[in-house]
Design an enzyme around this catalytic site. Structure first.
Site, PDB file in Angstrom:
ATOM      1  N   GLU A  71       0.819  -1.219   0.000  1.00 43.53           N
ATOM      2  CA  GLU A  71       0.000   0.000   0.000  1.00 43.53           C
ATOM      3  C   GLU A  71       0.855   1.271   0.000  1.00 43.53           C
ATOM      4  O   GLU A  71       0.478   2.283  -0.588  1.00 43.53           O
ATOM      5  CB  GLU A  71      -0.937   0.012   1.211  1.00 43.53           C
ATOM      6  CG  GLU A  71      -2.046  -1.019   1.164  1.00 43.53           C
ATOM      7  CD  GLU A  71      -1.664  -2.362   1.772  1.00 43.53           C
ATOM      8  OE1 GLU A  71      -2.541  -3.239   1.867  1.00 43.53           O
ATOM      9  OE2 GLU A  71      -0.476  -2.525   2.145  1.00 43.53           O
ATOM     10  N   GLN A 134      -9.931  -6.227  11.335  1.00 41.11           N
ATOM     11  CA  GLN A 134      -9.338  -5.238  10.425  1.00 41.11           C
ATOM     12  C   GLN A 134     -10.061  -3.887  10.479  1.00 41.11           C
ATOM     13  O   GLN A 134     -10.212  -3.210   9.466  1.00 41.11           O
ATOM     14  CB  GLN A 134      -9.271  -5.766   8.996  1.00 41.11           C
ATOM     15  CG  GLN A 134      -8.237  -6.871   8.828  1.00 41.11           C
ATOM     16  CD  GLN A 134      -7.900  -7.190   7.394  1.00 41.11           C
ATOM     17  OE1 GLN A 134      -8.703  -6.988   6.480  1.00 41.11           O
ATOM     18  NE2 GLN A 134      -6.681  -7.684   7.154  1.00 41.11           N
ATOM     19  N   LYS A 183     -17.948  -1.099   4.197  1.00 42.28           N
ATOM     20  CA  LYS A 183     -18.221  -2.143   3.209  1.00 42.28           C
ATOM     21  C   LYS A 183     -19.692  -2.176   2.792  1.00 42.28           C
ATOM     22  O   LYS A 183     -20.009  -2.349   1.607  1.00 42.28           O
ATOM     23  CB  LYS A 183     -17.799  -3.505   3.764  1.00 42.28           C
ATOM     24  CG  LYS A 183     -17.846  -4.617   2.723  1.00 42.28           C
ATOM     25  CD  LYS A 183     -17.189  -5.894   3.238  1.00 42.28           C
ATOM     26  CE  LYS A 183     -17.155  -6.959   2.148  1.00 42.28           C
ATOM     27  NZ  LYS A 183     -16.481  -8.199   2.612  1.00 42.28           N
ATOM     28  N   MET A 492      23.790   9.542   4.746  1.00 44.15           N
ATOM     29  CA  MET A 492      23.602  10.810   5.418  1.00 44.15           C
ATOM     30  C   MET A 492      23.728  10.664   6.934  1.00 44.15           C
ATOM     31  O   MET A 492      24.260  11.546   7.612  1.00 44.15           O
ATOM     32  CB  MET A 492      22.237  11.421   5.054  1.00 44.15           C
ATOM     33  CG  MET A 492      22.071  12.863   5.505  1.00 44.15           C
ATOM     34  SD  MET A 492      23.306  13.989   4.785  1.00 44.15           S
ATOM     35  CE  MET A 492      22.520  14.388   3.221  1.00 44.15           C
TER      36      MET A 492
END
Length: 581
Positions: A71, A134, A183, A492
């Site tokens: 994602e 979830q 949903k 860095m």
């Protein structure tokens, strides 16, 4: 032109069909609404809470969907698409971990004012607040890093919400807007009626500036002996680069552009002094510190630009032009605030601005300094220097590429040694400094500009945070040229540990990284490696001649530092010059 007109007609015909009122699901409303907002590419990853949406996508061909491998890859790709195109980037993820995996990308876009519409699924409305499987309160989690967010309760609200979301994301100070769709809402049947008007109480960004404030700036320019313009990403985002160029040519004021402002003004022109700040040019930094008039156009006085605030531009009258009134005076006290869209402000100013005649000696001084103290490094015939690699990439691409970067030393070397003459040719994470951003953002930039060369410059650290997205380049033949500046270390961090922490190197060794050529091959992408100049030119030539995606690993000197450097707590004219000293 005939083909282009036919394409436009076909798009309008598609839209006309999609505007037809009829009873459809919330998922179908979402897809239709995206097409009506001129979306042509969506980046996403499916899951349980968005299955109705993905089911509606089955056989849907009115926009392209790219299945990323994470994602975070999806949202960084959408971000790169937006930065390189000027359009709103769109991504989709499921509830819970799918949504939370987007958080870093949302914050990245928010810090850099990038317009995104982020669509997440959620558990059914009847389960919200029950800690269902979830479930995550993504609107609450992202409240500080979005311009606005919606939790959709009824499918009938979707046309209005989607139209508002695109409007909010791409107006005023641009940024990400989140739409969370439970949903059951995505499955709900309702009458689809497209929305074309937007009216949002309390949201009316100021576009037109106060003319009296612009007049004050014009007067200050005529009185100034040492004026300078500091231009930022706001110039690029407003599309005001041509107006900025006209302003600089008419006024004759020297200009410096921030990291996100690179490309807003052609770097090949004499009046451009380079980038300011922590790794900026000697001339840009000393000019700011000596100036008597500093005109900030679309930059936010970030700490990497200002250094120690108490000693920043100590002699200057400050003009600040910004569409976000909250930025004006936030970090640096402002004498002449101008709230408005950068392009609009410059159009108005260009009608009256005159040549800054009192600044002739100043211009000559800065042009001489620019010639005397450019970026420098000590080249080597035995080791491959990263600065040389960036110069080679610039020469071979003739400065015409879209360049994306990850975050670290390679990012600063790219900003220093690749010259940008066009806006939207430079894609990098500025405010948040997000490792893992560089490669996925290049995929988005390439999707937005299929006919342009896109070069993604990465470190060996950041590349490992997003290497899985090589799969979608191979599968979809997305011809991004991926550069890995491999110094086998978190460069860095190592530089700071050397210069500030007395060589106490702690947990920075990346020597166990994979063989990037074999990794590329495993994904079906052509890979090359170079550790000498001769090998580097040959590898890059092969990569450029290869029609698809390619990875080129440049093995460079481990202990190379980025200079100049302003350490924390110093003013920006207190620079460590390294090789130039």
């Amino acid at each position: 032109m005939v083909a282009q007109n036919a394409t436009l007609r076909s798009k309008e015909e598609i839209k006309e069909k999609l505007r037809k009122p009829e009873v459809i699901t919330g998922s179908e409303i979402l897809l239709r609404s995206l097409v009506l907002e001129d979306v042509d590419c969506v980046f996403g990853y499916p899951g349980g809470a968005v299955l109705y949406i993905y089911d509606a996508m089955h056989g849907f061909s009115d926009f392209q969907h790219l299945l990323t491998r994470h994602e975070q890859g999806a949202i960084h790709a959408a971000d790169g698409y937006a930065r390189a195109s000027g359009k709103v980037g769109v991504c989709i993820a499921t509830s819970g971990p799918g949504a939370t995996n987007l958080v870093t990308g949302i914050a990245t876009a928010y810090m850099d004012s990038v317009p995104l519409v982020v669509i997440t699924g959620n558990v059914a409305t009847t389960l919200i607040g029950t800690d269902a499987f979830q479930e995550a309160d993504i609107t609450g989690i992202t409240m500080p890093i979005t311009k606005h967010s919606y939790l959709v309760r009824k499918a009938a609200d979707l046309p209005r919400i989607i139209h508002e979301a695109f409007h909010i994301a791409n107006t005023g100070r641009k940024g990400p807007v989140l739409i969370d769709i439970p949903k059951d809402v995505s499955a709900e049947l309702t009458m689809f009626e497209p929305v074309t008007e937007v009216s949002i109480r309390g949201y009316n960004p100021t576009v037109q500036p106060n003319k009296l404030q612009v007049d004050k700036m014009i007067k200050a320019i005529q009185e100034a002996e040492r004026p300078i313009v500091l231009a930022g990403g706001g110039v690029v985002y407003s599309g005001g680069h041509e107006e900025l160029h006209e302003f600089i040519i008419k006024s004759g004021i020297p200009i410096t552009t921030t990291l996100l402002g690179l490309g807003a003004f052609p770097s090949g022109e004499d009046l451009w002094l380079g980038m300011p700040g922590m790794h900026g040019t000697y001339t840009a930094n000393t000019a700011i510190q000596s100036s008597d008039l500093l005109i900030n156009i679309g930059a936010r006085f970030d700490d990497r630009v200002t250094g120690k605030l108490k000693g920043f531009a100590p002699h200057a009258k400050i003009v600040h032009i910004d569409i976000d009134p909250a930025e004006i005076g936030k970090n640096v006290p402002t004498d002449i605030p101008i709230v408005g869209d950068v392009k609009t402000v410059l159009q108005i100013a260009n009608k009256d601005v005159k040549y800054a005649a009192k600044a002739d000696a100043w211009r000559a001084q800065l042009l001489a300094s620019k010639q005397e103290k450019p970026y420098k490094y000590t080249d080597s015939e035995d080791e491959l220097k990263p600065q040389w690699v960036i110069e080679m990439l610039y020469e071979e691409s003739k400065g015409e590429a879209i360049v994306t970067t990850d975050v670290g030393q390679h990012q600063m070397w790219a900003a220093q040694f690749y010259k940008f003459n066009k806006p939207r040719s430079w894609v990098t994470s500025g405010g948040l400094g997000t490792m893992g951003f560089g490669f996925p953002s290049a995929i988005g930039a390439q999707m937005a500009n299929p006919d342009r060369l896109v070069i993604s410059i990465n470190g060996d650290g950041g590349m490992q945070m997003c290497a899985q997205e090589l799969a979608i380049c191979a599968i979809n033949n997305i011809p991004v040229k991926v550069v890995i500046i491999n110094n086998q270390v978190l460069g860095m961090v190592r530089q700071w540990q050397e210069l500030i922490y007395d060589n106490r190197y702690s947990h920075i060794d990346l020597s166990g990284s994979p063989d990037f050529v074999k990794l590329a091959d495993a994904y079906g992408v052509k890979g090359f490696r170079a550790s000498t100049k001769e090998e580097a030119r040959a590898a890059w030539t092969e990569a450029m001649n290869h029609p698809g995606p390619a990875v080129v690993e440049f093995v460079v000197r481990k202990h190379e530092n980025v200079y100049p450097m302003v350490t924390q707590g110093s003013t920006i004219d207190q620079m460590l010059m390294g090789d130039a000293e």
